[in-house]
Design an enzyme around this catalytic site. Sequence first.
Site, mmCIF file in Angstrom:
data_model
loop_
_atom_site.group_PDB
_atom_site.id
_atom_site.type_symbol
_atom_site.label_atom_id
_atom_site.label_comp_id
_atom_site.label_asym_id
_atom_site.label_seq_id
_atom_site.Cartn_x
_atom_site.Cartn_y
_atom_site.Cartn_z
ATOM 1 N N PHE A 126 0.861 -1.182 0.000
ATOM 2 C CA PHE A 126 0.000 0.000 0.000
ATOM 3 C C PHE A 126 0.897 1.231 0.000
ATOM 4 O O PHE A 126 1.709 1.417 0.903
ATOM 5 C CB PHE A 126 -0.930 0.031 1.224
ATOM 6 C CG PHE A 126 -1.908 1.179 1.150
ATOM 7 C CD1 PHE A 126 -3.092 1.057 0.432
ATOM 8 C CD2 PHE A 126 -1.625 2.394 1.757
ATOM 9 C CE1 PHE A 126 -3.977 2.132 0.328
ATOM 10 C CE2 PHE A 126 -2.512 3.470 1.665
ATOM 11 C CZ PHE A 126 -3.686 3.329 0.946
ATOM 12 N N LYS A 161 2.959 9.758 8.340
ATOM 13 C CA LYS A 161 2.238 9.299 9.545
ATOM 14 C C LYS A 161 2.793 9.851 10.864
ATOM 15 O O LYS A 161 2.459 10.958 11.263
ATOM 16 C CB LYS A 161 2.197 7.772 9.564
ATOM 17 C CG LYS A 161 1.198 7.222 8.531
ATOM 18 C CD LYS A 161 0.828 5.798 8.823
ATOM 19 C CE LYS A 161 -0.102 5.194 7.807
ATOM 20 N NZ LYS A 161 -1.499 5.552 7.979
ATOM 21 N N ASP A 167 9.420 2.397 1.606
ATOM 22 C CA ASP A 167 8.285 3.171 2.107
ATOM 23 C C ASP A 167 8.144 2.852 3.595
ATOM 24 O O ASP A 167 7.632 1.804 3.970
ATOM 25 C CB ASP A 167 7.031 2.763 1.314
ATOM 26 C CG ASP A 167 5.755 3.403 1.844
ATOM 27 O OD1 ASP A 167 5.780 3.944 2.962
ATOM 28 O OD2 ASP A 167 4.722 3.334 1.143
HETATM 29 C C1 LIG Z 1 3.022 2.229 3.834
HETATM 30 C C2 LIG Z 1 2.148 3.388 3.482
HETATM 31 N N1 LIG Z 1 2.485 4.170 2.444
HETATM 32 C C3 LIG Z 1 1.736 5.230 2.089
HETATM 33 C C4 LIG Z 1 0.585 5.539 2.762
HETATM 34 C C5 LIG Z 1 -0.243 6.732 2.343
HETATM 35 O O1 LIG Z 1 -0.116 7.750 3.269
HETATM 36 P P1 LIG Z 1 -1.151 8.962 3.285
HETATM 37 O O2 LIG Z 1 -2.474 8.415 3.678
HETATM 38 O O3 LIG Z 1 -0.577 9.930 4.280
HETATM 39 O O4 LIG Z 1 -1.155 9.545 1.899
HETATM 40 C C6 LIG Z 1 0.173 4.737 3.833
HETATM 41 C C7 LIG Z 1 -1.084 5.016 4.544
HETATM 42 O O5 LIG Z 1 -1.648 4.179 5.194
HETATM 43 C C8 LIG Z 1 0.981 3.640 4.198
HETATM 44 O O6 LIG Z 1 0.636 2.834 5.216
#
Ligand SMILES: Cc1ncc(COP(=O)(O)O)c(C=O)c1O
Length: 404
Positions: free
Chosen positions: A135, A249, A220
């Site tokens: 994700f 986050k 990520d």
């Molecule tokens: C691993 C990861 N990458 C990217 C995101 C996306 O982040 P945002 O919701 O701040 O755009 C999330 C959100 O849950 C995530 O868990």
Amino acid sequence: MSQWQELEHKYFMHTFERTPVTLVRGQGARVWDEDGREYLDFVGGWGVDSLGHCHPVVAEAVAEQVQTLIQTSNQFYTIPQIQLAQLLVENSCLDKVFFCNSGAEANEGAVKLARRYGKRYLNGAYEVITTNGSFHGRTLAMVAATGQAKFQEPYLPLPPGFVNVENNNVEAIKAATTGQTCAVMLEPMQGEGGVNLPDDNYLTGVRRWCDQKGILFILDEIQTGMGRTGTLFAYEQYGIEPDIMTLAKGLANGIPIGAILAKDRASVFVPGEHGSTFGGNPLACAAGYATLKFIIDHNIAGNAEKVGQYLASGLENLKQKFQFITDVRGRGLLLAVEFGGDIAPSVVTACLDRGLLVNQLKPNALRFMPPLIIGNEEVDEGLGILDKALATAKKIIEDAKRGK
Ligand SMILES: Cc1ncc(COP(=O)(O)O)c(C=O)c1O
């Protein structure tokens, strides 16, 4: 349904299946709803409230900054941005930082950086390999990067340049690598996709392959970073270093922020090639600096590891007691339990009724992402409530079997 919830239905696009609670206040690991009911919060703003709700250090930093300087644009130097960048670089393996406003935006920037690298050093290679179950966010390009059909199907066709391959399989990454590949992008542990830990030697294998092919390795760490999994960044646990890392986050304890970090050799943007109006503004960066400094000075990652082990062992005990729990997994305070059937919604409701907020990861799984400052007493309280909620779920399952 309360008056606020009715108004939400009237005015808000229906994108979230909300738990029927309107939260109005938070302190530490606790929140209160509009009727004054108290809840222990193991959702933590989806893994954002690293230091808990309204931590005084963050609240003071924000209050002071909001009266000093909120936004200037990146036409000018501002001090909180530079202080946060320095703290991040001095406490990670990366050399340079770019600030933005969210996780998806950080990943978009990381992919742009990798494409820029591809243009400069890899004959225009632009493809990024990602994994199934990942994700990476909700923008169109990050939906293409996210290896989950349910997020992709409503928006087909998606922007080109992403190849999704099987997770935990270095050979699949090798097979997908072509002359057009500029990077591999992974979560060190898949969060949203199920709290899936990497197999032994997977991340080292990917690192070795990227080195061999001269392509970039993007991690990520939006969900796993900032101490969540027991070390400041999850890569530290796997003996590897990424070329690019993204954060968001937990970085500013709830004030929106995202960050792209890169090694010097991968830091190839030149002026004008990337930017942001709000990104790196003094307010978000003051919150980020206060949060990160507190995490480092008070070894909050160490607490996440210690308390996370305590929570994991409590969940294992519940697994012994309730046969329908089929798995307990995760690291630090990013943990999940999986059930043999789709009972997560009834367990979430049963927890809510008893004053515990938990996240439904899938119809058959829950995720726990409490603030990283919690102690064993709060874990005991949460486990006690979960125990009772699971007993309720067990009764529902048994009644359903008996056809009641
Ligand atoms: C691993 C990861 N990458 C990217 C995101 C996306 O982040 P945002 O919701 O701040 O755009 C999330 C959100 O849950 C995530 O868990």
